[in-house]
Every structure is written in structure tokens, then in C-alpha cells.
Design an enzyme around this catalytic site. Structure first.
Site, PDB file in Angstrom:
ATOM      1  N   HIS A  54      33.715   6.761  47.185  1.00  0.00           N
ATOM      2  CA  HIS A  54      33.765   7.316  48.538  1.00  0.00           C
ATOM      3  C   HIS A  54      34.528   8.628  48.541  1.00  0.00           C
ATOM      4  CE1 HIS A  54      37.588   5.192  48.037  1.00  0.00           C
ATOM      5  NE2 HIS A  54      38.086   6.153  48.806  1.00  0.00           N
ATOM      6  N   HIS A  84      36.913  15.119  47.892  1.00  0.00           N
ATOM      7  CA  HIS A  84      36.580  14.678  46.529  1.00  0.00           C
ATOM      8  C   HIS A  84      36.176  13.204  46.535  1.00  0.00           C
ATOM      9  CE1 HIS A  84      40.607  13.157  47.215  1.00  0.00           C
ATOM     10  NE2 HIS A  84      40.300  12.212  46.341  1.00  0.00           N
TER      11      HIS A  84
HETATM   12  P1  2AM Z   1      41.380   9.022  47.180  1.00  0.00           P
HETATM   13  O1  2AM Z   1      40.728   9.468  48.446  1.00  0.00           O
HETATM   14  O2  2AM Z   1      41.894  10.154  46.376  1.00  0.00           O
HETATM   15  O3  2AM Z   1      40.508   8.154  46.352  1.00  0.00           O
HETATM   16  C1  2AM Z   1      42.655   4.048  49.771  1.00  0.00           C
HETATM   17  O4  2AM Z   1      43.872   4.105  49.114  1.00  0.00           O
HETATM   18  C2  2AM Z   1      41.962   5.396  49.780  1.00  0.00           C
HETATM   19  O5  2AM Z   1      42.692   6.324  50.570  1.00  0.00           O
HETATM   20  C3  2AM Z   1      41.827   6.007  48.424  1.00  0.00           C
HETATM   21  O6  2AM Z   1      40.523   6.481  48.335  1.00  0.00           O
HETATM   22  C4  2AM Z   1      42.886   7.081  48.362  1.00  0.00           C
HETATM   23  O7  2AM Z   1      42.685   8.201  47.572  1.00  0.00           O
HETATM   24  C5  2AM Z   1      43.100   7.431  49.804  1.00  0.00           C
HETATM   25  N1  2AM Z   1      44.525   7.674  50.052  1.00  0.00           N
HETATM   26  C6  2AM Z   1      45.565   6.863  49.791  1.00  0.00           C
HETATM   27  N2  2AM Z   1      46.710   7.385  50.244  1.00  0.00           N
HETATM   28  C7  2AM Z   1      46.411   8.569  50.804  1.00  0.00           C
HETATM   29  C8  2AM Z   1      47.159   9.583  51.447  1.00  0.00           C
HETATM   30  N3  2AM Z   1      48.464   9.481  51.629  1.00  0.00           N
HETATM   31  N4  2AM Z   1      46.499  10.664  51.884  1.00  0.00           N
HETATM   32  C9  2AM Z   1      45.177  10.788  51.726  1.00  0.00           C
HETATM   33  N5  2AM Z   1      44.410   9.860  51.129  1.00  0.00           N
HETATM   34  C10 2AM Z   1      45.009   8.758  50.678  1.00  0.00           C
END
Ligand code: 2AM
Length: 222
Positions: free
Chosen positions: A69, A153
Site C-alpha cells: 500500500h 511510496h
Molecule cells: P509506510 O507507509 O512507510 O509503509 C502502518 O504502520 C503503516 O503506516 C505503514 O505502512 C507505515 O509506513 C505507516 N506509518 C507508520 N507510522 C507512521 C508515521 N508516523 N507517519 C507516517 N506513516 C506511518
């Protein structure tokens, strides 16, 4: 049920449809399989890992995590700043459940993460939170000067002990270098595109043909 009457999710984002998830995983695997056999990668291996003597099997090095995703807004069930405001945006309510074509324009690898850069269209940017790049400035100072959507991304894998949100920081770092005028050291023309090295174990493969990925805008409660 209107969104405001439901509790807030862990995050909102575009979830790649199953068929394209397989394709993207295969492309990523092919890239990793090729990258760690390249002389240029071996030459820069000490930048990639402290265990300079050893070879690295990149397919083992990164762990895949869940459904592919592109996160738009991390809400943390409402605890994250701006979560409710985001969920209440008219575009979010209107477009919830719609399928989009995401353009995956590059793959990148660092000692921490492997991911795909998503180049968002004008329509898709209406779902992008205004502060997504600014939120990253404590980690990547130059993020404040990058255009909206730069952080978009798909995380394809993380090294052991690395948090998924690191993928976006790694991408922003590379884009900040490009903005400063560093084009990276062109390493080789691969079948998938041109591979450049940005130092400190950071690799970017600009895809010759961006991968068009159908993805549903939705949320995960987890
Ligand atoms: P990602 O988007 O880089 O994959 C659940 O943890 C999702 O939310 C993951 O897809 C993660 O990273 C994203 N995520 C986790 N913490 C976050 C944050 N503080 N800010 C933005 N995205 C976050």
C-alpha cells in the site's frame, strides 16, 4: 455510516489490488536479485553493511510486511496529529473506496528499507495531507523544501528492527540530494531502468517504464 461517526483507522492509503501486488513483489525481487550481484554494489558494500567482508543476500536481508500500500495519512486510531481533520476532508469522504492508477516510477534500496516511489497525479494529490513532507523535517531537514507528494511510496521491505515509516524518510533523503543537484553516480543501465548510487548505501533505479498499479483508496484498522 459517515466516516465521522466511525472511529479513526490506523491509517488511510491506497491498497494495491491483489494481481498487481504479485507483479510488484516479483519486480522488486528481480531487482534485489540483480543488485547484489553487481560489481558496483559489491564495491560499495561497506557503505551498505558494517559486515564488510560478507556478501549480502538482499532477498533475505529485507522482510516483507503485509499488503502492499501507499500510506496517505497515518492516523494511529485518532492519536496522530491532524487525523480527524484528514478523515473529514471532502476528498477523503468522496473518494473512499475508489480505485486509482498509481504510477510507480522508481525503486530504491538503502541499508534500512526497500521501496517504490509513487508519482502522484493532480487528482491523487487531493488525498495527500498538506503536512506529510513537513512532518519529516526532524529526520530529513530538506523535506520542507520538497514538493507535496514527494514522500509517497510503497514499502516493499524493511531490514530487521527498522520501522516501516523509515521508507518514506529514505526516499525523501534521495530526493533532497537530487534537488541539491546531485544526480547520483550512474552505475548501469539495467533492463528495468537506470541505476544510480547516492552514497551511504543508497540506490535508486528509475524505471524505464513506470509500473501502473491499480489501488483502492481505503483504510486499515489492523
Ligand atoms: P509506510 O507507509 O512507510 O509503509 C502502518 O504502520 C503503516 O503506516 C505503514 O505502512 C507505515 O509506513 C505507516 N506509518 C507508520 N507510522 C507512521 C508515521 N508516523 N507517519 C507516517 N506513516 C506511518
Amino acid at each position: 455510516v459517515p466516516l465521522e461517526e466511525t472511529s479513526l483507522p490506523l491509517f488511510f492509503g491506497w491498497f494495491l489490488l491483489p494481481g498487481i501486488q504479485d507483479k510488484v513483489r516479483c519486480t522488486s525481487m528481480d531487482f534485489l536479485k540483480t543488485l547484489d550481484t553487481l560489481e558496483a554494489f559489491k564495491k560499495h558494500l561497506p557503505d551498505f553493511t558494517v559486515e564488510a567482508e560478507k556478501e549480502v543476500d538482499l532477498e533475505q536481508y529485507f522482510q516483507a510486511n503485509g499488503a502492499l500500500h501507499c500510506t496517505t495519512k497515518f492516523c494511529d486510531y485518532g492519536k496522530a496529529e491532524g487525523a480527524k481533520e484528514y478523515a473529514d476532508k471532502p476528498a477523503v469522504e468522496e473518494l473512499y473506496g475508489s480505485v486509482f492508477e498509481l504510477s510507480l516510477s522508481a525503486l530504491f534500496v538503502t541499508p534500512r528499507t526497500v521501496g517504490a516511489r509513487v508519482s502522484l497525479s493532480e487528482d491523487q494529490l487531493t488525498l495527500w495531507p498538506a503536512d506529510a513532507e513537513k512532518e519529516a523535517v526532524s529526520v530529513v531537514p530538506a523535506a520542507a523544501t520538497l514538493p507535496a507528494g514527494s514522500r509517497a511510496h510503497v514499502t516493499l521491505g524493511c531490514a530487521e528492527g527498522v520501522e516501516p515509516q523509515q521508507t518514506g524518510f529514505d526516499l525523501l533523503e534521495i530526493l533532497a540530494l537530487q534537488q541539491e543537484g546531485q544526480e547520483g553516480e550512474l552505475v548501469e543501465e539495467m533492463e528495468l531502468g537506470s541505476l544510480a548510487y547516492y552514497g551511504k548505501g543508497r540506490w535508486l533505479l528509475s524505471l524505464r517504464e513506470p509500473v501502473s498499479a491499480q489501488a483502492c483508496f481505503s483504510s486499515l484498522y489492523g
